[in-house]
Design a protein around this motif. Structure first.
Motif, PDB file in Angstrom:
ATOM      1  N   ASP A 158      -4.624   4.580   6.979  1.00 43.38           N
ATOM      2  CA  ASP A 158      -4.301   5.814   6.260  1.00 43.38           C
ATOM      3  C   ASP A 158      -3.059   6.439   6.881  1.00 43.38           C
ATOM      4  OD1 ASP A 158      -6.549   5.377   4.767  1.00 43.38           O
ATOM      5  OD2 ASP A 158      -7.743   6.961   5.695  1.00 43.38           O
ATOM      6  N   VAL A 159      -2.057   6.703   6.071  1.00 45.41           N
ATOM      7  CA  VAL A 159      -0.805   7.267   6.572  1.00 45.41           C
ATOM      8  C   VAL A 159      -0.381   8.466   5.738  1.00 45.41           C
ATOM      9  CG1 VAL A 159       0.099   5.153   7.626  1.00 45.41           C
ATOM     10  CG2 VAL A 159       0.491   5.570   5.195  1.00 45.41           C
ATOM     11  N   VAL A 160       0.422   9.341   6.354  1.00 43.09           N
ATOM     12  CA  VAL A 160       0.957  10.519   5.658  1.00 43.09           C
ATOM     13  C   VAL A 160       2.427  10.662   6.025  1.00 43.09           C
ATOM     14  CG1 VAL A 160       0.603  12.953   5.094  1.00 43.09           C
ATOM     15  CG2 VAL A 160      -1.303  11.601   5.984  1.00 43.09           C
ATOM     16  N   PRO A 161       3.319  10.103   5.220  1.00 44.04           N
ATOM     17  CA  PRO A 161       4.736  10.166   5.574  1.00 44.04           C
ATOM     18  C   PRO A 161       5.346  11.552   5.505  1.00 44.04           C
ATOM     19  CG  PRO A 161       4.421   9.097   3.440  1.00 44.04           C
ATOM     20  CD  PRO A 161       3.064   9.269   4.033  1.00 44.04           C
ATOM     21  N   ASP A 162       4.721  12.474   4.761  1.00 41.98           N
ATOM     22  CA  ASP A 162       5.328  13.806   4.609  1.00 41.98           C
ATOM     23  C   ASP A 162       4.439  14.927   5.131  1.00 41.98           C
ATOM     24  OD1 ASP A 162       3.382  13.558   2.694  1.00 41.98           O
ATOM     25  OD2 ASP A 162       4.592  14.335   1.038  1.00 41.98           O
ATOM     26  N   SER A 163       3.596  14.633   6.132  1.00 40.52           N
ATOM     27  CA  SER A 163       2.785  15.689   6.732  1.00 40.52           C
ATOM     28  C   SER A 163       3.680  16.719   7.396  1.00 40.52           C
ATOM     29  CB  SER A 163       1.829  15.102   7.783  1.00 40.52           C
ATOM     30  OG  SER A 163       1.207  16.136   8.524  1.00 40.52           O
ATOM     31  N   ALA A 164       3.342  17.995   7.216  1.00 39.89           N
ATOM     32  CA  ALA A 164       4.079  19.063   7.879  1.00 39.89           C
ATOM     33  C   ALA A 164       3.587  19.279   9.302  1.00 39.89           C
ATOM     34  CB  ALA A 164       3.928  20.361   7.083  1.00 39.89           C
ATOM     35  N   VAL A 165       2.537  18.580   9.688  1.00 38.37           N
ATOM     36  CA  VAL A 165       1.885  18.797  10.981  1.00 38.37           C
ATOM     37  C   VAL A 165       2.035  17.589  11.900  1.00 38.37           C
ATOM     38  CG1 VAL A 165      -0.360  19.178  12.084  1.00 38.37           C
ATOM     39  CG2 VAL A 165       0.249  20.460  10.027  1.00 38.37           C
ATOM     40  N   LEU A 166       1.635  16.404  11.425  1.00 35.68           N
ATOM     41  CA  LEU A 166       1.592  15.204  12.255  1.00 35.68           C
ATOM     42  C   LEU A 166       2.782  14.289  11.977  1.00 35.68           C
ATOM     43  CD1 LEU A 166      -2.191  14.729  11.685  1.00 35.68           C
ATOM     44  CD2 LEU A 166      -1.199  14.901  13.966  1.00 35.68           C
ATOM     45  N   ALA A 167       3.204  13.557  12.998  1.00 31.56           N
ATOM     46  CA  ALA A 167       4.361  12.662  12.877  1.00 31.56           C
ATOM     47  C   ALA A 167       3.908  11.251  12.526  1.00 31.56           C
ATOM     48  CB  ALA A 167       5.141  12.641  14.183  1.00 31.56           C
ATOM     49  N   MET A 168       4.711  10.560  11.704  1.00 34.87           N
ATOM     50  CA  MET A 168       4.463   9.158  11.363  1.00 34.87           C
ATOM     51  C   MET A 168       5.666   8.316  11.766  1.00 34.87           C
ATOM     52  SD  MET A 168       3.845   7.408   7.621  1.00 34.87           S
ATOM     53  CE  MET A 168       4.093   5.623   7.433  1.00 34.87           C
ATOM     54  N   ASP A 169       5.401   7.155  12.383  1.00 39.04           N
ATOM     55  CA  ASP A 169       6.474   6.235  12.753  1.00 39.04           C
ATOM     56  C   ASP A 169       6.809   5.320  11.578  1.00 39.04           C
ATOM     57  OD1 ASP A 169       6.771   7.076  15.455  1.00 39.04           O
ATOM     58  OD2 ASP A 169       4.932   6.001  15.978  1.00 39.04           O
ATOM     59  N   PRO A 170       8.090   4.903  11.467  1.00 38.27           N
ATOM     60  CA  PRO A 170       8.497   4.039  10.353  1.00 38.27           C
ATOM     61  C   PRO A 170       7.744   2.708  10.367  1.00 38.27           C
ATOM     62  CG  PRO A 170      10.411   4.942  11.490  1.00 38.27           C
ATOM     63  CD  PRO A 170       9.220   5.269  12.332  1.00 38.27           C
ATOM     64  N   ILE A 171       7.444   2.203   9.172  1.00 34.60           N
ATOM     65  CA  ILE A 171       6.794   0.900   9.019  1.00 34.60           C
ATOM     66  C   ILE A 171       7.861  -0.191   9.152  1.00 34.60           C
ATOM     67  CG2 ILE A 171       5.549  -0.599   7.418  1.00 34.60           C
ATOM     68  CD1 ILE A 171       3.851   1.700   8.458  1.00 34.60           C
ATOM     69  N   PRO A 172       7.626  -1.235   9.954  1.00 33.84           N
ATOM     70  CA  PRO A 172       8.641  -2.279  10.129  1.00 33.84           C
ATOM     71  C   PRO A 172       8.694  -3.246   8.952  1.00 33.84           C
ATOM     72  CG  PRO A 172       6.670  -2.826  11.382  1.00 33.84           C
ATOM     73  CD  PRO A 172       6.439  -1.453  10.805  1.00 33.84           C
ATOM     74  N   HIS A 173       9.747  -4.029   8.889  1.00 31.59           N
ATOM     75  CA  HIS A 173       9.843  -5.101   7.895  1.00 31.59           C
ATOM     76  C   HIS A 173       8.692  -6.081   8.089  1.00 31.59           C
ATOM     77  CE1 HIS A 173      14.073  -5.021   6.015  1.00 31.59           C
ATOM     78  NE2 HIS A 173      13.769  -3.795   6.412  1.00 31.59           N
ATOM     79  N   CYS A 174       8.196  -6.643   7.000  1.00 35.22           N
ATOM     80  CA  CYS A 174       7.049  -7.549   7.080  1.00 35.22           C
ATOM     81  C   CYS A 174       7.051  -8.473   5.872  1.00 35.22           C
ATOM     82  CB  CYS A 174       5.738  -6.758   7.151  1.00 35.22           C
ATOM     83  SG  CYS A 174       5.487  -5.630   5.757  1.00 35.22           S
ATOM     84  N   ASP A 175       6.177  -9.493   5.921  1.00 33.49           N
ATOM     85  CA  ASP A 175       6.025 -10.425   4.801  1.00 33.49           C
ATOM     86  C   ASP A 175       4.965  -9.957   3.814  1.00 33.49           C
ATOM     87  OD1 ASP A 175       7.800 -12.713   5.733  1.00 33.49           O
ATOM     88  OD2 ASP A 175       6.490 -12.440   7.482  1.00 33.49           O
ATOM     89  N   LEU A 176       4.001  -9.183   4.305  1.00 28.34           N
ATOM     90  CA  LEU A 176       2.959  -8.619   3.455  1.00 28.34           C
ATOM     91  C   LEU A 176       2.673  -7.206   3.919  1.00 28.34           C
ATOM     92  CD1 LEU A 176       0.765  -8.952   1.222  1.00 28.34           C
ATOM     93  CD2 LEU A 176      -0.807  -9.647   3.058  1.00 28.34           C
ATOM     94  N   LEU A 177       2.643  -6.282   2.982  1.00 34.57           N
ATOM     95  CA  LEU A 177       2.359  -4.879   3.266  1.00 34.57           C
ATOM     96  C   LEU A 177       1.042  -4.499   2.609  1.00 34.57           C
ATOM     97  CD1 LEU A 177       3.316  -2.081   4.314  1.00 34.57           C
ATOM     98  CD2 LEU A 177       4.522  -1.795   2.130  1.00 34.57           C
ATOM     99  N   VAL A 178       0.097  -4.009   3.400  1.00 35.13           N
ATOM    100  CA  VAL A 178      -1.187  -3.538   2.881  1.00 35.13           C
ATOM    101  C   VAL A 178      -1.151  -2.017   2.948  1.00 35.13           C
ATOM    102  CG1 VAL A 178      -3.696  -3.702   3.029  1.00 35.13           C
ATOM    103  CG2 VAL A 178      -2.279  -5.629   3.775  1.00 35.13           C
TER     104      VAL A 178
END
Length: 383
Positions: A158-178
């Motif tokens: 579970d991720v929140v790229p636009d949370s005003a509270v918590l920070a999210m790190d960028p997702i790296p390049h991959c062959d399959l994204l779930v």
């Protein structure tokens, strides 16, 4: 590299992904499905596969990602367990709410040997490595990237790229994204939802009930509630522990939350419902102080606002269905725009969506052409 879809595909709940390569077999999350019964409550993984696992990685301590861990141990899992310190601190309480009592002894023994890591760490299993990053969903929550030297899979949990509270790190390049597809193609921005919640609360000056999970969402709500609000007293210590998580927050947010928590009123089941917003856990009324609080609020006509997922066969679903509770989503998962940005940042790879119905996945596919909207729990793919 083989990826097994053990839960959360074409459905919401029991999120669990198996990855096998390089002579190693791992499981990413082991959730339960609230509202389900029997075998459907747990991940769709058989005992032989459980016994063959080298390790289990837990992204965070919400029931749909960790609730089946004690069950997994009771079914013969003897491998390594990896989680952050924040997840470990919350695990026993969450499993106590959603796990079966006869499985808890197995967890109590295994929990002592759980291996702790921090977001940003890389765990080398020999034949496969697992990278991690902050999720922005809860303090201590992470995403995972498994790499066998030839192929890589990112499971966002579970991720929140636009949370005003918590920070999210960028997702790296991959062959399959779930991807976390919890909201399907919902494109309503967080600031619009936040404004709607503030307006709803302001229109109810005599108080209201806000059932929430114990981690993540309380922090998001504390940032937008009016100055005077109450929490169930048992929430104070775990919420304070979340605020103390190092490096989890956007700049200056942890100090603001510390002040807001210090000034919050304590409430218990022995008190009258307060004349201000009240947070209790959990968010579905299925466990914790919310069981009592929701029942009393409904009986007394005390306004109830649901802000998250409403699983069938839960008190929240019954109240919403009978119009005794209202619902405004407070985003703690990606909107459509957020998922498109994650996919583009990861190099536009082949994509699966978890925690979402097949119908909602089909709607999202219009904006994510690499999305497989047919994958479902019990299936597998190879890359």
């Amino acid at each position: 590299m083989r990826i097994d879809l053990h839960g959360g595909f074409g459905e919401k709940g029991r999120t669990s992904v198996g990855i096998a390569s390089g002579g190693k077999s791992i499981l990413l999350d082991a959730g339960i499905k609230v509202g389900a019964t029997g075998r459907e409550y747990y991940p769709a993984i058989d005992d032989a596969a459980i016994a063959g696992l080298d390790a289990v990685f837990i992204s965070h301590a919400h029931e749909d990602h960790i609730g089946g861990l004690a069950w997994l141990l009771s079914r013969g899992f003897h491998g390594r367990i990896f989680m952050t310190a924040e997840t470990s601190a919350e695990a026993a309480a969450m499993l106590g709410q959603y796990g079966e009592r006869e499985h808890m002894q197995a967890f109590a023994i295994a929990a002592q040997s759980a291996e702790l890591f921090s977001a940003g760490d890389i765990i080398d299993l020999g034949g496969m490595s697992v990278s991690t990053g902050r999720s922005g969903h809860v303090a201590g929550g992470v995403w995972f990237a498994a790499n066998d030297g030839m192929k890589s899979v990112v499971y966002t949990a579970d991720v929140v790229p636009d949370s005003a509270v918590l920070a999210m790190d960028p997702i790296p390049h991959c062959d399959l994204l779930v991807l976390d597809a919890s909201y399907g193609d919902d494109a309503v921005a967080s600031n619009e939802r936040i404004a709607a919640i503030r307006q709803w609360i302001a229109a109810r000056p005599d108080g209201c009930l806000l059932p929430v999970p114990l981690s993540g969402k309380p922090l998001e709500l504390m940032a937008i509630l009016p100055e005077r609000f109450a929490i169930h007293g048992s929430m104070r210590e775990p919420v304070a522990a979340q605020i103390a998580a190092k490096g989890a927050f956007r700049a200056g947010v942890d100090a603001m939350l510390t002040e807001r928590l210090t000034n919050a009123l304590d409430w218990s089941e022995f008190d009258s419902l307060p004349d201000c917003p009240l947070m209790t856990f959990d968010g579905m009324g299925s466990a914790g102080p919310s069981v009592e609080a929701i029942g009393r609020a409904a009986d007394q006509g005390y306004p109830i606002l649901l802000t998250g997922h409403i699983p069938p066969n839960t008190p929240a679903a019954e109240l919403f269905g009978t119009k005794r509770a209202e619902w405004i989503r407070l985003p703690t998962h990606p909107t459509r725009q957020g998922n498109v940005a994650i996919w583009e940042g990861a190099g536009r790879p082949a994509t699966l969506g978890h925690s979402c119905s097949l119908t909602s996945l089909s709607a999202l596919k219009q904006y994510l052409p690499a999305l497989d909207d047919t994958a479902r729990t019990g299936g597998h793919i190879e890359i």
